[in-house]
Design a protein around this motif. Structure first.
Motif, short mmCIF file in Angstrom:
data_model
loop_
_atom_site.label_atom_id
_atom_site.label_comp_id
_atom_site.label_asym_id
_atom_site.label_seq_id
_atom_site.Cartn_x
_atom_site.Cartn_y
_atom_site.Cartn_z
N SER A 90 -23.35 38.76 12.64
CA SER A 90 -22.22 39.02 11.74
C SER A 90 -22.07 40.53 11.62
O SER A 90 -22.96 41.28 11.99
N SER A 91 -20.93 40.96 11.08
CA SER A 91 -20.71 42.40 10.95
C SER A 91 -21.57 43.01 9.86
O SER A 91 -21.65 44.22 9.75
N GLY A 92 -22.15 42.17 9.00
CA GLY A 92 -22.99 42.71 7.94
C GLY A 92 -22.18 43.34 6.82
O GLY A 92 -22.66 44.23 6.12
N THR A 93 -20.94 42.85 6.63
CA THR A 93 -20.07 43.39 5.58
C THR A 93 -20.72 43.27 4.21
O THR A 93 -20.55 44.13 3.37
N THR A 94 -21.45 42.18 3.97
CA THR A 94 -22.05 41.99 2.65
C THR A 94 -23.56 41.84 2.77
O THR A 94 -24.12 40.86 2.32
N SER A 231 0.30 36.54 13.42
CA SER A 231 -0.29 35.35 12.82
C SER A 231 -1.77 35.59 12.55
O SER A 231 -2.38 36.51 13.08
N ASN A 232 -2.31 34.72 11.71
CA ASN A 232 -3.67 34.89 11.20
C ASN A 232 -4.69 34.09 12.00
O ASN A 232 -4.48 32.92 12.29
N ILE A 233 -5.81 34.72 12.32
CA ILE A 233 -6.94 34.00 12.92
C ILE A 233 -8.15 34.19 12.00
O ILE A 233 -8.37 35.28 11.49
N TYR A 234 -8.90 33.12 11.77
CA TYR A 234 -10.04 33.17 10.86
C TYR A 234 -11.29 32.63 11.54
O TYR A 234 -11.20 31.70 12.35
N GLY A 302 -18.60 31.44 1.08
CA GLY A 302 -18.29 32.44 0.06
C GLY A 302 -16.82 32.82 0.08
O GLY A 302 -16.34 33.53 -0.81
N ASP A 303 -16.07 32.34 1.06
CA ASP A 303 -14.65 32.67 1.15
C ASP A 303 -13.86 31.74 0.23
O ASP A 303 -14.05 30.53 0.24
N ILE A 304 -12.97 32.34 -0.56
CA ILE A 304 -12.21 31.57 -1.54
C ILE A 304 -10.83 31.24 -0.96
O ILE A 304 -10.06 32.13 -0.60
N GLY A 435 -12.24 48.67 13.08
CA GLY A 435 -12.82 47.42 12.60
C GLY A 435 -12.28 47.04 11.24
O GLY A 435 -11.12 47.28 10.94
N LYS A 436 -13.16 46.44 10.43
CA LYS A 436 -12.76 45.98 9.12
C LYS A 436 -12.65 47.15 8.15
O LYS A 436 -13.39 48.11 8.25
N LEU A 437 -11.72 47.05 7.20
CA LEU A 437 -11.53 48.10 6.20
C LEU A 437 -11.83 47.52 4.83
O LEU A 437 -11.30 46.49 4.46
P1 ADP Z 1 -19.36 39.53 7.89
O1 ADP Z 1 -19.43 38.36 6.96
O2 ADP Z 1 -20.60 40.33 7.90
O3 ADP Z 1 -18.10 40.33 7.80
P2 ADP Z 1 -18.36 38.17 10.25
O4 ADP Z 1 -18.02 39.14 11.29
O5 ADP Z 1 -18.96 36.90 10.67
O6 ADP Z 1 -19.37 38.87 9.32
O7 ADP Z 1 -17.07 37.93 9.43
C1 ADP Z 1 -16.73 36.69 8.86
C2 ADP Z 1 -16.05 36.91 7.53
O8 ADP Z 1 -14.88 37.74 7.69
C3 ADP Z 1 -15.51 35.64 6.92
O9 ADP Z 1 -16.51 34.95 6.20
C4 ADP Z 1 -14.42 36.16 6.02
O10 ADP Z 1 -14.93 36.66 4.80
C5 ADP Z 1 -13.85 37.32 6.81
N1 ADP Z 1 -12.67 36.89 7.59
C6 ADP Z 1 -12.63 36.53 8.88
N2 ADP Z 1 -11.36 36.22 9.26
C7 ADP Z 1 -10.59 36.38 8.17
C8 ADP Z 1 -9.20 36.20 7.90
N3 ADP Z 1 -8.33 35.82 8.84
N4 ADP Z 1 -8.77 36.43 6.64
C9 ADP Z 1 -9.62 36.81 5.68
N5 ADP Z 1 -10.93 37.01 5.86
C10 ADP Z 1 -11.42 36.79 7.09
#
Ligand code: ADP
Ligand code: K
Length: 446
Positions: A90-94, A231-234, A302-304, A435-437
């Protein structure tokens, strides 16, 4: 175009039966192979031989991020290491990164769900994709890459960052598709404009954006700035990577299809862990139905968000709404719980502000405080002949004072908290470096 119409349009009763069979298999599989699940099921009194499938899913408890940490690095794997074809993190965001492992068969499925996702995003075989998701341990880059190849696209594996190069290749290679985090797509849109590169110098038609929360305002800015439909990818590394769910570009704003034949979704109440009614907000919990290297049952993402079938038109699979935030991102200030995306909703409803903002929580004495920094947009900056903004300058302009007051009032009315509002000039807040912001800063526990 549907990449796999038979599965994507499988009638719900058949989809349910398939999920049920796969879940029972997955439960028996992990019980046999993963000590973590064996001990857990024994403690919970779950016997895989008599487990009834979906109806008994809540009996399995949750798998949490802490379980990944406690079993770091390979403790949750269900196959011997030589059968693991690839490792990601994972990116280790949290916090500390978690590990994901994949067998060759898992990687096939990863590519399949990404190919479905890209097709839903508007991509077609033969199109060129500039893949600006980061390559490396992060699942995004390679996950998108192999899915795009499976769909039959020409992939340009540029990775994130190197904005000069990105803009050059957009012009030289003329890709029809870009994949990036929304915050980095914003940067590309802004840079095109700043360098006066005309939109007809590039050939983009679609943007596939994810890995972090984003809003309709950001969609608007990117669609206009890059002349695309976005469009959104999750997805997430603990479950697979990008391609767990995807928005159809023709059904924008109605949610993202979760590929239910591989990932079983539930929404549960954040405090009680009990299932909520269809459509209600809660924590997304995901169960892998076909993973071999690292099957995960009931992962507390943990995603709402919420899930619902009412907008499933082109496909039968369930949709999820936008991610409102992460449960661990929820700020609790003077007893009021809120997500930064609530501030974002207010920003979207105001004119003359840009989609760039930052929410900063801090503590003065024993009092928690929140400050919202938001940029005003370029148009207003130009009209006022300003290069940057400070509190003094705001005081000299009636329209800025009004804007600031209106914003603070809306926050107070909608969220129920007073926050200090600071207006900044366009470009004053940090941008994505590829990357992520992060849009929240919590300084209270530093
Ligand atoms: P990290 O949890 O360390 O960021 P990941 O790279 O696995 O590691 O990222 C997954 C997380 O990123 C998801 O649990 C979510 O919180 C967020 N995420 C991924 N895609 C989306 C999206 N399309 N919209 C919102 N959040 C997203
Ligand atoms: K994650």
């Amino acid at each position: 175009m549907l990449f796999n119409p038979d599965i994507e349009r499988l009638p719900l009763p058949q989809l349910r039966a398939l999920q049920n069979t796969r879940l029972k298999e997955q439960v028996a599989y992990v019980y046999q192979r993963v000590p973590f699940y064996q001990q857990k099921f024994d403690a919970l009194g779950v016997n895989p031989a008599t487990f009834k499938g979906l109806e008994e899913l809540p009996k399995l408890g949750f798998t949490k991020k802490s379980d990944f940490r406690n079993n770091y690095p390979f403790g949750l794997f269900a196959v011997p290491q030589p059968e693991v074809a690839r490792l990601h993190c994972s990116s280790g965001t949290t916090g500390k990164a978690t590990v994901g492992g994949y067998t060759a068969a898992d990687l096939e499925i990863f590519s399949e769900v990404v190919a479905r996702s890209l097709a839903a995003a508007g991509c077609r075989p033969g199109m060129k994709m500039q893949n600006a998701y980061g390559y490396g341990l992060f699942t995004g880059g390679m996950g998108i890459h192999y899915g795009a190849e499976k769909l039959g696209m020409t992939v340009i594996p540029i990775s994130g960052g190197s904005t000069d190069r990105q803009l050059q290749l957009l012009q030289d290679f003329q890709p029809e598709v870009i994949c990036a985090t929304p915050s980095y797509a914003q940067v590309l849109a802004e840079e095109l404009k700043r360098r006066s590169i005309p939109l007809d110098a590039i050939n983009l038609q679609f943007a596939v954006l994810g890995a972090e929360p984003w809003s309709e305002a950001i969609r608007g800015q990117i669609q206009q700035g890059l002349n695309v439909r976005a469009s959104n990818i999750y997805g997430l590394s603990e479950i697979m990577g990008p391609g767990v769910s995807q928005e159809d570009v023709d059904e924008q704003g109605t949610g993202s299809y979760i590929w239910e034949d591989h990932f079983y979704p539930e929404i549960v109440h954040q405090e009680t862990g009990e299932p909520v009614a269809e459509g209600e907000m809660g924590v997304l919990v995901l169960t892998t139905l076909t993973k071999k290297a690292m099957p995960i049952l009931r992962y507390w993402t943990g995603d709402i968000t919420n899930i619902y079938y009412e907008h499933s038109h082109k496909r039968t699979h369930v949709k999820m709404g936008p991610i409102r935030g992460r449960a661990d991102d929820m700020l609790i200030i003077r007893g009021v719980n809120f997500f930064h995306t609530q501030v974002e909703d207010i920003i979207n409803s105001l004119e003359n502000v840009s989609p760039y903002y930052q929410v900063v929580a801090s503590r003065r004495g024993s009092m928690d405080e929140v400050e919202v920094n938001v940029e005003i947009d370029e148009v207003l900056m130009r009209e006022l002949g300003l290069e940057s903004l400070s509190d003094d300058i705001v005081q000299q302009h009636e329209c800025l004072k009004t804007l600031k007051g209106a914003f603070a009032k809306k926050i107070k009315d909608n969220i129920g908290l007073s926050m200090k509002v600071t207006l900044l000039g366009f470009g004053q807040l940090p941008r994505s470096e590829g990357g992520k912001l992060s849009r929240v800063k919590d300084l209270r526990n530093l």
